[in-house]
Scaffold this motif. Sequence first.
Motif, mmCIF file in Angstrom:
data_model
loop_
_atom_site.group_PDB
_atom_site.id
_atom_site.type_symbol
_atom_site.label_atom_id
_atom_site.label_comp_id
_atom_site.label_asym_id
_atom_site.label_seq_id
_atom_site.Cartn_x
_atom_site.Cartn_y
_atom_site.Cartn_z
ATOM 1 N N TYR A 80 24.938 55.896 -81.033
ATOM 2 C CA TYR A 80 25.489 54.942 -81.995
ATOM 3 C C TYR A 80 24.519 54.699 -83.143
ATOM 4 N N GLN A 81 25.078 54.600 -84.325
ATOM 5 C CA GLN A 81 24.265 54.376 -85.515
ATOM 6 C C GLN A 81 24.577 53.017 -86.133
ATOM 7 N N ASP A 82 23.692 52.620 -87.022
ATOM 8 C CA ASP A 82 23.932 51.436 -87.832
ATOM 9 C C ASP A 82 25.329 51.550 -88.437
ATOM 10 N N ILE A 83 26.150 50.587 -88.159
ATOM 11 C CA ILE A 83 27.555 50.681 -88.536
ATOM 12 C C ILE A 83 27.750 50.680 -90.052
ATOM 13 N N ARG A 84 26.804 50.161 -90.771
ATOM 14 C CA ARG A 84 26.911 50.097 -92.245
ATOM 15 C C ARG A 84 26.649 51.452 -92.893
ATOM 16 N N THR B 285 31.689 45.363 -93.007
ATOM 17 C CA THR B 285 30.996 45.818 -91.792
ATOM 18 C C THR B 285 31.909 45.686 -90.577
ATOM 19 N N THR C 82 34.364 54.633 -89.363
ATOM 20 C CA THR C 82 32.983 55.111 -89.363
ATOM 21 C C THR C 82 32.892 56.591 -89.741
ATOM 22 N N SER D 281 27.476 60.766 -87.565
ATOM 23 C CA SER D 281 26.069 60.951 -87.930
ATOM 24 C C SER D 281 25.857 62.321 -88.561
ATOM 25 N N GLN E 205 26.041 54.219 -73.483
ATOM 26 C CA GLN E 205 25.700 55.558 -73.940
ATOM 27 C C GLN E 205 25.064 56.296 -72.778
ATOM 28 N N ASN F 132 38.933 59.095 -85.994
ATOM 29 C CA ASN F 132 37.482 58.902 -85.943
ATOM 30 C C ASN F 132 37.044 57.859 -84.903
ATOM 31 N N ASN G 34 28.242 59.727 -78.954
ATOM 32 C CA ASN G 34 28.864 58.528 -79.503
ATOM 33 C C ASN G 34 28.994 58.592 -81.011
ATOM 34 N N ALA G 35 28.016 59.255 -81.648
ATOM 35 C CA ALA G 35 28.000 59.290 -83.108
ATOM 36 C C ALA G 35 28.907 60.368 -83.678
ATOM 37 N N ILE H 56 25.714 49.263 -81.872
ATOM 38 C CA ILE H 56 24.358 48.868 -82.209
ATOM 39 C C ILE H 56 24.183 48.834 -83.705
ATOM 40 N N LEU H 57 23.372 47.930 -84.166
ATOM 41 C CA LEU H 57 23.060 47.863 -85.591
ATOM 42 C C LEU H 57 21.668 48.402 -85.813
ATOM 43 N N GLY H 58 21.330 48.550 -87.056
ATOM 44 C CA GLY H 58 20.055 49.166 -87.397
ATOM 45 C C GLY H 58 18.883 48.293 -87.045
#
Lengths: 506, 506
Positions: free
Chosen positions: A72-76, A289, A296, A299, B44, B108, B270-271, B452-454
């Motif tokens: 998972y990445q920063d959603i922004r 957000t 999304t 990545s 994850q 997505n 996940n990404a 998760i966020l950054g």
Amino acid sequence: MEDISERMRRIVSFTNPFKYISAGENTYHPTRNPKGIISFALAQNRLCGDLMLEQVKKLDLSECDGAALLQYQDIRGMPAFRKAIADFLKDYTNSPQDIDPDKIRVCNGLTALTEVMAFILCDERDTILSPSPLYSGIVKDTGRRPNVNLHPIHLSSKPGAEGEEPYTLTVEHLERGYQEATQQGKRVRVLSLVNPLNPLGTVYTKPQIREYLQFAKRHNLHVLLDEIYLCSVYDQTKPFCSVLSLREDEIPDLNRTHFMWSFSKDFCFNASKCGVLYSWNEKVLEAATVLIDYHTVSSLIQITLTQILQNKEWLHNVYFKTCHERLREARDITMVTLDEMGVAYIKPTAGFYIWADFSKFLGASTHAEEKSLCCHLLSCGVMILVSAGFYGNEPGWFRVLFCNPKPELEEGLKRLKEGCLSYKPGTGSAIADDLAGDLANDLAGDLADVEILGASGESLESLVRSFKVSLQNSDWLKENTSDMWRNENPEVSETWIKELEKNPPE
Amino acid sequence: MEDISERMRRIVSFTNPFKYISAGENTYHPTRNPKGIISFALAQNRLCGDLMLEQVKKLDLSECDGAALLQYQDIRGMPAFRKAIADFLKDYTNSPQDIDPDKIRVCNGLTALTEVMAFILCDERDTILSPSPLYSGIVKDTGRRPNVNLHPIHLSSKPGAEGEEPYTLTVEHLERGYQEATQQGKRVRVLSLVNPLNPLGTVYTKPQIREYLQFAKRHNLHVLLDEIYLCSVYDQTKPFCSVLSLREDEIPDLNRTHFMWSFSKDFCFNASKCGVLYSWNEKVLEAATVLIDYHTVSSLIQITLTQILQNKEWLHNVYFKTCHERLREARDITMVTLDEMGVAYIKPTAGFYIWADFSKFLGASTHAEEKSLCCHLLSCGVMILVSAGFYGNEPGWFRVLFCNPKPELEEGLKRLKEGCLSYKPGTGSAIADDLAGDLANDLAGDLADVEILGASGESLESLVRSFKVSLQNSDWLKENTSDMWRNENPEVSETWIKELEKNPPE
């Protein structure tokens, strides 16, 4: 109980003025299908894809770890990606201030982002104001699921009373449009501006942008700036002004000014599905957000685009330089044909198309007639989009895309020219409206920026469904004129017949 | 006029029972931040990412042309990709019939797909029935923008009257839940089933699935089957039954049965943001095509995943084989610790976690107390999710993820054990509820599968906002116990103080 919800039935039936279409199995290919249909419709830059393709293929994942690529990445948007976008936008808009990566949100495409912004800025049945002819994707994206109305402000192809150029948007237009909408009981929430303009291929100047923003501030409107052709300004005779090129203190209502861009057009990468929002409004960013959780970007695409953005030297000195040269050349080739045909047009300085006046070929100044001509052109092997697809109110203006590889462009222009000359007013309309009403709409009527479907042609199936209904209901068919039409249109009818065999009339 | 629309304010405020959270800058890393927080929360699979990473890095774009990679694609998913998915699903579900690529839609992510299906199957305020404890992402994804309600059917951790295993879902439960909901005036449209189950890690048998489908048919309900852990069944002592493993004539209402899966969990990716719908309902498929215009997957990801799917030999003999071994081993390690602690649990055969009963450590059987324990554990450096986050009605049941690399898993289990033993009932709650009410919810209360966020920690900023409000309103603070708490929780408070410096109380 129905299979799908009531709201979904409304959304699915939201077909006008946009239908999915493709040339189906009959898409032109120089060797495999040289008699196929050449599309001057779908807004893809196929002139410079070779350069971008090479770059995408250089994708280097060797340094990526599992956390960046898989998890998972920063959603922004990934921080490195937003940083690279910020740098890029600063360079290419000549922004006088830094672009703040924390004010950026990435989203899977500008189509999705437009929908997201409609949810954020508007309640159901709220109204968006937009000059017209307009990019009708906005109507679809804000109208379908967000259920927002668009109120067009029709501009004229004639020069203004004080010598303004055709289609010049003045504050008087905006004020009049706003009053008109509110008098109709509409609650206007947003002014939508596409700059460079679609379908005109022109740009707004800095004083214009400032005036529009001031107008919006007076009425507490949000301004949604779609600058998707930002880097496709290939002719600098008229200076382009991104809203990001204004000093922040020059922007009248920073909190209600929102910028959108995407990699689709400028990077010839429609399939990247990556749009970019820049906003100064914290609440809008927070809301974005929340919603982009559903929109999304993988990545892998973020990493790929980051690498391309970081190749600044190549982007500047090779890619955009070449792109602009090729766009200019293709425009010029197209203008020559239009000049030869005596077709007037708005000379574009940006984008992928020319907005041109084919009305002299029409039998009558009606949208039905422009559809009819368009149907005829399609049977001649070339597809262009008509004014109705852009909420234009002057029938006969067509958007002619010129971003096809040169031999294909030249072949298409030849077909366009011959098709116009061989057109007998009203006959295409007869083909269209009498044979299969919806079919005509689908094929020629209300097309704008449309998403292409696969070769198996889902859209074609839906066309065929309409066709079948018409077949069953039509007196006209009893007179056997379908055979006549088939003889006159062997290519098109062959495709349909193939589809009919797969989906026989019930 | 507000900055954002009324509907968007509702959507943004739809925070319970799901909050975005991360350990912020304090995420555990074996060398860079060994005292950081170990997450046993986020679903994850970090045990097998190394294998998948290697495969993704083998991505070969050499054969791709610009049309495939750059230009608009079939909106339903690229044909080769849907074909590869169809083959894969047939193999891994033992489907007795072919899986038809034309019945597949890609989208997505399963988060987005769940939202899409809520729009398609439900009108606003319609109701979805779901056994509980449940994966609460469904509540968020259907509740936020689609504005659909979820009606949980609470199951018991105690064995059934006729010796059924704990949490067994019977048709009687379903009938009772349905009656209850309709008597409350709710219109039930959908039965949601997650199989393998989240958070239980167990599976439904074939007779169970058949019964549930028959129940749904009796009430004209759609059945939405989320089988995201389909290939993460690592222990075959109980046979797993995908709905796709049924013969079509065994499925009572084919038209109202919909299957969903994604690459996130089973592919440790996940990404990738790629979910898959399989449906027999033409109207649903048509509607899905309309909506996934806003939820498209980039061609690059589609091509990447196609290549991985086509590597069947590797997937079967290397990847899944190793994954299952590692999942089994990690589960067994975790069970040993739970056994040592005298913590009862449901022995899982699938998924990434164990559902375990920590209630004996609680001072009282309340959700406040389970949050309190969870807060305490967090201050001990380990994060797990509590029953409230799964709509569980038996406080003290926690979902413990075990998919961390082995040394991290072992360190986390050590902290979990020590944290439980050092917990003084009520004190975490005091920390949590008295110090910063919302904070407690965020940190420990209502978490499920969270994005998760950054590192910059947007969620942390929102926590800090809550913290500030509480600081200003609290009598408790006047007694200076915040210092006391800080001394007791140096790691956590240090992070907060850093954030406070960046965002000083207004």
